[in-house]
Write an enzyme that holds these catalytic residues in place. Structure first.
Site, PDB file in Angstrom:
ATOM      1  N   GLU A   1      40.728  34.466  40.339  1.00 50.34           N
ATOM      2  CA  GLU A   1      40.336  35.145  39.068  1.00 50.34           C
ATOM      3  C   GLU A   1      38.797  35.383  39.078  1.00 50.34           C
ATOM      4  O   GLU A   1      38.314  34.375  39.452  1.00 50.34           O
ATOM      5  CB  GLU A   1      40.600  34.465  37.977  1.00 50.34           C
ATOM      6  CG  GLU A   1      42.304  34.216  37.738  1.00 50.34           C
ATOM      7  CD  GLU A   1      42.923  35.628  37.530  1.00 50.34           C
ATOM      8  OE1 GLU A   1      42.218  36.627  37.116  1.00 50.34           O
ATOM      9  OE2 GLU A   1      44.166  35.818  37.614  1.00 50.34           O
TER      10      GLU A   1
ATOM     11  N   ASP B   1      59.987  46.784  34.859  1.00 55.48           N
ATOM     12  CA  ASP B   1      59.178  46.004  34.044  1.00 55.48           C
ATOM     13  C   ASP B   1      57.706  46.571  33.719  1.00 55.48           C
ATOM     14  O   ASP B   1      56.989  46.571  32.868  1.00 55.48           O
ATOM     15  CB  ASP B   1      59.295  44.501  34.273  1.00 55.48           C
ATOM     16  CG  ASP B   1      58.459  43.537  33.263  1.00 55.48           C
ATOM     17  OD1 ASP B   1      58.996  43.603  32.183  1.00 55.48           O
ATOM     18  OD2 ASP B   1      57.430  42.764  33.759  1.00 55.48           O
TER      19      ASP B   1
END
Length: 291
Positions: free
Chosen positions: A213, A238
């Site tokens: 991240e 999804d």
């Protein structure tokens, strides 16, 4: 029966309207054929308007993502209004489709199966309804990835309105063309090609994995929980549901027909923390996805 009045009132590129067209086309009735032809005429006019907009500079003082989104919505409605009055294309299509219906005992199977005049196939591809196909010029791992997942991307495209090649491109970027798919610490398969994390609202299976991240532009390694699926088809479903139903990605859906708008919209919405995410995704789609 789906009436022609109901259909002609839809936006030209409304996904729900296209699905209703498919149902109406199965009726094999003159009204359904006329409505189908009208929507193709509206779609054609929308692409003409979009081409005109693209040819016009849009970097002025009053231009923004929001203004371009509303301009796109206006063009859709204008194209629908023009098609309701008619420019002649719908009449030609209706005559051809009526002839096909009379020459076959079987009912018309759906909008996507109709034989269209030359040039209309490309128009359908631009609407995001046709599946992406691999070609011999692509690297083997690219061809294998597309061939394996194209049908799932096409189904998700029908639901979300996002072109299949955009979704395949993002899946390729997130998973390294399937070679770095998220797996649990015990090697459990997740089928998660889009790097979707399992937040508090997720009630399905999860896997834990190490990910990178970016915090204030600097990469940091973290262990996170990610959603896990029983199949790649479920992963695409999804993903389509996430982007279509989450207000956070409203601007992404509104700009889904343009690769730059799609990629930049994802980054602005915070889909990924990588500051170069939009540029990477745009380059991958343009360079490796077939038209």
């Amino acid at each position: 029966m789906v009436s022609s009045t109901n259909l002609t009132g839809k936006l030209a590129v409304d996904v729900k309207g296209v699905n209703e067209l498919r149902q109406a086309a199965r009726q094999n009735s003159p009204e359904a054929i006329k409505s189908t032809a009208k929507q193709f005429e509206a779609l054609f006019m929308n692409m003409v308007l979009k081409s005109m907009r693209d040819a016009t500079p849009q970097n002025g003082m009053f231009d923004s993502d929001q203004s371009r989104m509303y301009t796109s919505m206006l063009d859709q409605q204008i194209s629908q209004t023009m098609a309701s009055r008619g420019i002649g294309l719908a009449d030609v299509l209706a005559r051809q489709l009526s002839g096909m219906a009379k020459s076959n005992d079987a009912p018309v199977s759906g909008v996507g199966d109709l034989s269209m005049p030359a040039g209309m196939e490309g128009l359908a591809q631009q609407s995001g309804q046709d599946p992406v196909r691999s070609n011999p010029t692509q690297a083997p791992h690219v061809r294998n990835f597309i061939d394996k997942l194209a049908s799932h991307a096409a189904e998700a495209s029908d639901v979300s309105g996002i072109p299949a090649k955009f979704m395949l491109g993002q899946a390729a970027l997130e998973s390294g063309w399937g070679r770095h798919e998220i797996k649990g610490v015990n090697g459990a398969q997740s089928h998660n090609l889009f790097g979707i994390k399992a937040g508090n609202g997720w009630k399905g299976k999860v896997v834990e994995a190490v990910t990178t991240e970016y915090v204030n532009g600097a990469p940091q390694t973290k262990r996170e929980k990610f959603r896990a699926y029983d199949s790649y088809a479920d992963a695409f479903k999804d993903y389509a549901s996430l982007l279509k139903n989450n207000p956070r990605y409203e601007n992404v859906i509104a700009n889904a027909q343009d690769v730059n708008g799609f990629a930049q919209g994802l980054q602005r919405a915070g889909y990924a923390t990588d500051p170069y995410y939009a540029a990477k995704l745009t380059r991958l789609i343009k360079q490796t996805m077939s038209a």
